[in-house]
Design a protein around this motif. Structure first.
Motif, mmCIF file in Angstrom:
data_model
loop_
_atom_site.group_PDB
_atom_site.id
_atom_site.type_symbol
_atom_site.label_atom_id
_atom_site.label_comp_id
_atom_site.label_asym_id
_atom_site.label_seq_id
_atom_site.Cartn_x
_atom_site.Cartn_y
_atom_site.Cartn_z
ATOM 1 N N PRO A 168 28.101 40.634 95.547
ATOM 2 C CA PRO A 168 28.392 41.429 97.026
ATOM 3 C C PRO A 168 29.473 40.860 97.628
ATOM 4 O O PRO A 168 29.903 39.537 97.343
ATOM 5 C CB PRO A 168 26.965 40.822 97.638
ATOM 6 C CG PRO A 168 25.956 40.567 96.495
ATOM 7 C CD PRO A 168 26.850 40.020 95.310
ATOM 8 N N VAL A 169 29.980 41.658 98.325
ATOM 9 C CA VAL A 169 31.244 41.309 99.109
ATOM 10 C C VAL A 169 31.073 39.980 100.162
ATOM 11 O O VAL A 169 29.990 39.839 100.530
ATOM 12 C CB VAL A 169 31.820 42.329 100.084
ATOM 13 C CG1 VAL A 169 33.088 41.851 101.189
ATOM 14 C CG2 VAL A 169 32.067 43.492 99.290
ATOM 15 N N ASN A 170 31.962 39.071 100.172
ATOM 16 C CA ASN A 170 31.558 37.781 100.968
ATOM 17 C C ASN A 170 30.656 37.054 100.411
ATOM 18 O O ASN A 170 30.419 35.733 101.111
ATOM 19 C CB ASN A 170 31.580 38.064 102.349
ATOM 20 C CG ASN A 170 32.833 38.891 103.127
ATOM 21 O OD1 ASN A 170 33.867 38.639 102.712
ATOM 22 N ND2 ASN A 170 32.438 39.842 103.997
ATOM 23 N N PHE A 171 30.201 37.090 99.418
ATOM 24 C CA PHE A 171 29.440 36.282 98.563
ATOM 25 C C PHE A 171 30.162 35.132 97.765
ATOM 26 O O PHE A 171 30.774 35.778 96.731
ATOM 27 C CB PHE A 171 28.310 36.850 97.707
ATOM 28 C CG PHE A 171 27.130 36.110 97.222
ATOM 29 C CD1 PHE A 171 26.166 35.607 97.883
ATOM 30 C CD2 PHE A 171 27.543 35.582 95.736
ATOM 31 C CE1 PHE A 171 25.247 34.439 97.257
ATOM 32 C CE2 PHE A 171 26.565 34.685 95.255
ATOM 33 C CZ PHE A 171 25.557 34.254 96.067
ATOM 34 N N ASN A 172 29.903 33.916 97.843
ATOM 35 C CA ASN A 172 30.478 33.038 97.177
ATOM 36 C C ASN A 172 29.492 31.869 96.522
ATOM 37 O O ASN A 172 28.482 31.619 97.229
ATOM 38 C CB ASN A 172 31.402 32.029 97.917
ATOM 39 C CG ASN A 172 32.563 32.678 98.290
ATOM 40 O OD1 ASN A 172 33.484 32.803 97.669
ATOM 41 N ND2 ASN A 172 32.721 33.047 99.735
ATOM 42 N N PHE A 173 29.515 31.750 95.192
ATOM 43 C CA PHE A 173 28.497 30.975 94.569
ATOM 44 C C PHE A 173 29.104 29.444 94.072
ATOM 45 O O PHE A 173 30.293 29.601 93.374
ATOM 46 C CB PHE A 173 27.744 31.748 93.383
ATOM 47 C CG PHE A 173 26.972 30.754 92.416
ATOM 48 C CD1 PHE A 173 25.884 30.493 92.862
ATOM 49 C CD2 PHE A 173 27.514 30.488 91.342
ATOM 50 C CE1 PHE A 173 25.036 29.482 92.018
ATOM 51 C CE2 PHE A 173 26.919 29.740 90.247
ATOM 52 C CZ PHE A 173 25.590 29.174 90.647
ATOM 53 N N VAL A 174 28.485 28.484 94.290
ATOM 54 C CA VAL A 174 28.926 27.306 93.711
ATOM 55 C C VAL A 174 27.951 26.945 92.593
ATOM 56 O O VAL A 174 26.853 26.452 92.825
ATOM 57 C CB VAL A 174 29.266 25.996 94.657
ATOM 58 C CG1 VAL A 174 29.469 24.797 94.166
ATOM 59 C CG2 VAL A 174 30.210 26.577 96.030
ATOM 60 N N ASP A 175 28.444 26.458 91.534
ATOM 61 C CA ASP A 175 27.643 25.974 90.403
ATOM 62 C C ASP A 175 27.788 24.414 90.443
ATOM 63 O O ASP A 175 28.461 23.691 90.119
ATOM 64 C CB ASP A 175 28.230 26.417 89.002
ATOM 65 C CG ASP A 175 27.492 25.956 87.685
ATOM 66 O OD1 ASP A 175 26.886 24.943 87.920
ATOM 67 O OD2 ASP A 175 27.474 26.677 86.742
ATOM 68 N N VAL A 176 26.492 23.993 91.082
ATOM 69 C CA VAL A 176 26.517 22.325 91.415
ATOM 70 C C VAL A 176 26.385 21.523 90.101
ATOM 71 O O VAL A 176 26.936 20.453 90.304
ATOM 72 C CB VAL A 176 25.268 22.291 92.307
ATOM 73 C CG1 VAL A 176 25.179 23.042 93.592
ATOM 74 C CG2 VAL A 176 23.915 22.746 91.480
ATOM 75 N N ASP A 177 26.179 21.917 89.040
ATOM 76 C CA ASP A 177 26.189 21.548 87.878
ATOM 77 C C ASP A 177 27.532 20.936 87.447
ATOM 78 O O ASP A 177 27.792 19.981 86.832
ATOM 79 C CB ASP A 177 25.366 21.993 86.487
ATOM 80 C CG ASP A 177 23.835 22.053 86.845
ATOM 81 O OD1 ASP A 177 23.436 21.276 87.613
ATOM 82 O OD2 ASP A 177 23.335 23.213 86.551
#
Length: 260
Positions: free
Chosen positions: A33-42
């Motif tokens: 989705p627009v403006n969705f940011n995901f951080v892979d914490v691993d």
């Protein structure tokens, strides 16, 4: 744009360094989705939506039974995708910081039902932008789940053919490691390593520090710490593989460390 294609066999060890890896990285969650940011914490890497890189295509979600969290082993960026039902060729345009003449690892991931297909190419950019295109070859609607660009040291992965020549990944092995597949927290290039062992080998490993930073390849310690020796010390360690294309040329990159 990358030009030229060769197929190398990469034997070794790789993965990732938390917090240190972001410089110059482009990590795209295709179809998010627009403006969705995901951080892979691993692994400490941030993924951004693909709207800034492509103007065509349709966002889609995969079936919930295959997606995270129902499938906790699936990387989150693979839970959605962008498909391209219109046009014969649709392209992502990447503008890396270092740009023309720099060496990059470019990785594309595709999740179809329960199978993740990942392809990699290493090559030098011949312009300030890099185009990654999906072409409709009449075998179904093209789609992509994730797209990643990683800057590399210009001194590594060379060939006698000079530049611009690209290397297509065949395999990258972590010798002596037997559990799982993935990225190491101490690999500054964010490479993906596959465990490999043979019934005729003994696995050896060490918890001691090993200096693997003396050249541009920067093999991660997590990979260098595991290795293999033959059951019989006088035997050889042998690798073999097959190819569908007799014209393929393979480049083999091997790492060695004394762990005993």
């Amino acid at each position: 744009m990358f030009v030229g294609y060769l197929t190398p066999l990469l034997l070794s060890l790789t993965v990732l360094v938390r917090g240190q890896l972001q410089t110059g990285f482009i990590s795209i969650d295709c179809g998010s989705p627009v403006n969705f940011n995901f951080v892979d914490v691993d692994i400490g890497i941030s993924y951004t939506p693909d709207g800034a890189y492509v103007s065509t295509g349709i966002n889609n979600n995969i079936s919930s039974e295959y997606a995270y969290p129902n499938n906790p082993n699936l990387a989150y960026p693979l839970s959605d995708l962008r498909s391209f039902p219109d046009g014969n060729k649709n392209c992502y345009t990447l503008t890396p910081a270092a740009a023309k003449g720099s060496l990059y690892l470019l990785r594309a991931s595709f999740f179809n039902a329960s199978d993740v297909i990942t392809t990699e190419i290493i090559g030098a950019s011949v312009s300030d932008t890099i185009s990654v295109c999906l072409v409709n070859k009449g075998l179904g609607i093209p789609f992509i789940s994730a797209l990643e660009l990683r800057p590399l040291n210009n001194s590594i992965y060379g060939t006698e053919l000079g530049s611009p020549v690209s290397l297509v990944l065949f395999q990258r092995f972590d010798i002596g490691y037997t559990n799982g597949i993935g990225r190491c927290n101490d690999d500054i290039y964010n490479r993906i390593w596959s465990p490999y062992n043979s019934p005729s080998w003994n696995i050896v490993s060490t918890s001691s520090e090993i200096n693997s930073n003396e050249n541009g390849y920067r093999a991660p310690l997590e990979v260098i710490r595991t290795s293999a020796v033959p059951h019989n010390g006088s035997d050889r360690l042998e690798f073999s593989w097959t190819t569908d294309d007799d014209a393929s040329k393979f480049y083999v990159y091997m790492y060695f460390a004394e762990v005993q």
